[in-house]
Design an enzyme around this catalytic site. Sequence first.
Site: not given
Lengths: 440, 440
Positions: A136, A205
């Site tokens: 993504i 992340k």
Amino acid sequence: MKPIQVGLLGIGTVGSGTFNVLQRNQEEIRRRAGRGIQITMVADLDVARARAVVGEGVAVVSDAREVIANPDIDIVIELIGGYGIAKALVMEAISAGKHVVTANKALLAVHGTEIFAAASARGVIVAFEAAVAGGIPIIKALREGLSANHIEWIAGIINGTTNFILSEMRDKGLDFEVVLKEAQRLGYAEADPTFDIEGVDAAHKATIMSAIAFGIPVQFDKAHVEGITKLSATDIRYAEQLGYRIKLLGITKRAPKGIELRVHPSLVPAKRLLANVEGAMNAVVVHGDAVGTTLYYGKGAGSEPTASAVIADLVDVTRLHTADPHHRVPHLAFQPDAMSDLPVLPMSEVVTSYYLRMRVADEAGVLAKVTGVLALNGISIDAVLQREADEVGGEGATSTDLIILTHDTREGTMDKVLAELQALPTVLSPIVRIRKEELR
Amino acid sequence: MKPIQVGLLGIGTVGSGTFNVLQRNQEEIRRRAGRGIQITMVADLDVARARAVVGEGVAVVSDAREVIANPDIDIVIELIGGYGIAKALVMEAISAGKHVVTANKALLAVHGTEIFAAASARGVIVAFEAAVAGGIPIIKALREGLSANHIEWIAGIINGTTNFILSEMRDKGLDFEVVLKEAQRLGYAEADPTFDIEGVDAAHKATIMSAIAFGIPVQFDKAHVEGITKLSATDIRYAEQLGYRIKLLGITKRAPKGIELRVHPSLVPAKRLLANVEGAMNAVVVHGDAVGTTLYYGKGAGSEPTASAVIADLVDVTRLHTADPHHRVPHLAFQPDAMSDLPVLPMSEVVTSYYLRMRVADEAGVLAKVTGVLALNGISIDAVLQREADEVGGEGATSTDLIILTHDTREGTMDKVLAELQALPTVLSPIVRIRKEELR
């Protein structure tokens, strides 16, 4: 123009994918980039395996430093992972004036400040689209696509292993330990799944996204990190009855006094798209003041999805490597001299809503007592689910489950309230507390 | 460095949003872009309205050419819309060496080839993130984020008006005309809604995405364009019973002999995220060979969401305007000398699956006859729904609804089959045919 030459450090799952996709789509990538992109040298301790992947015509060495020292190599891809040797190699590649593409979230979440400073000083790019949410293009969306916005919050399903486990727990009504074994058997969880199931991977992340969204340095050590190991099928079922699903979310949010940065299981309204992201898929919701709510969905891991992000970075670097640094996007979205010193808030300062489950004595006045404690502490109630005693405990039961959904309150207040509730004689077992995010 | 100076042509809804967001977030945008970005001149026929939006300190003129002629202006934003004067002004701005940011999908879908060629020849950028799906950074995702991929297909809900209408039709069981009036009252549909409800707006956007995804020139004239005006609440209900929702999709797809480019109502499996995009929201699904399926969701229209995309383009142009053109991303993702001549296929060559509804006589052998015609033409059946006659027509009814879902077939074959079926004496009314996309 001759192809740009790329050296690859570590040719495991993602490295093989990167090599294969670059080969398969080389013509199409060249038509986009305006120049060929070739992996001409690979370093891996397992030389035989590397050779099996790349065939003849590509140099294969066991010493990564040979790749970095090769003057023909323009870009180094680091796919070794971890904080140890990977850090040393990335710093050496930067010193040698190589541009770096990496998927190493752990490295950047912990040592990003040092690495990006070194890269800026040396005038090279460190690109890391693959470090967050695999294929993504969320780094690009945040750094460039939403650059008009005052970003307010981000909430993401950014670990496929835990989302697979939670999806299976819900689907099949199974408990965590059972599903974990199944996930390991299917290859969705590693033999040592700690980093995934304890929320560490998601926190790496989330840390990177918090820096890019709010212009703060990466501060993994300030993140609240909580995994899914204590979740029970019971809570997933009760949440469902109340119109919610439980997801492991990485959340970073602008609050009046600083930035929230936290990973933990969360109830999410079942009607949100994010709640319907199932299996090993990832999705990130970004809320900006101008754009409103946006969502980005796709495969967050795996060989070719991650390779997709690595190669997108290669194309960007190919395009910009000879450009003046001011033509490039800043590593953390904001110019290095325009970073913010907003603090990451301690968890006690976080404001959110809660799901509480407690085992209470099945007698008159219990609900009044519990809700009284909440009210005294200024916590208002969104919903209550009290099971009939016989539904839970069978005939003659003298206790029952009480589930409460609260409205927003400070976590510090909730900690105090939970201690008070736990001390009530009518509360018979440890209270389960799961945070709830409306994501409006 | 002094702020980059921007001239704005047309200050309606999106123009006002752009001005306001640039003002409100000016400090944050400067910290990202490394340089301030200021709208210093505005052209609008309604000078008083423009003045009311921008206040003092910004030049307001009625003649757009004054903005283009101003040597201090670096970037021109075109928000006039349409093919007429907007085209002339964009071409003049390019000639004058100005970079252009536009949200004008109609202009680019029809005249993009000419405009991009002129921009390349003059060495300026024409940026158009706002032209497709409003605030969702889909152009950036396609051009840059997915540059590693051989893109296989794109399917998007890229018109908010029609998605709002379809959501309402399903929610409330109402027919198109009723909901359209409601949408107009609420401001979700314009007084003249033709471009939206006939699929033209979605086709403009799909055309632009097809060019970027497959490296072909924009070819709006080759697009199949079909709106939602003929959809009935009946078909939405039957689709639901079969596990599908009906959405107006813009689809572009790589097929063996060329590129499909089509806008029409489609059945989508209810479990897909795309099927759950409700109201005026937009979402685009992109399937690439490496990344697999990705989805991008957000507000596809409106003042500030569209401004978010316009300003992201301003930041990109600010970063790259003095860079060599080869440091910039090609307008249509592929280098101008590396475009493909794959043809856009005629609709008869498209391969997809279908929902068919027909009114048939309630007598023995009807189903056998209908399915026999399909089988003879090599069309296999995925599902059949035949209502009991009395459910539909009340007591004494002699006809019933027959609904068939087919597997993939060529549209040309389906046209022929429909003519055959329509000629059967037991088929009592015009057959309704809606395409179906599994989006796997």
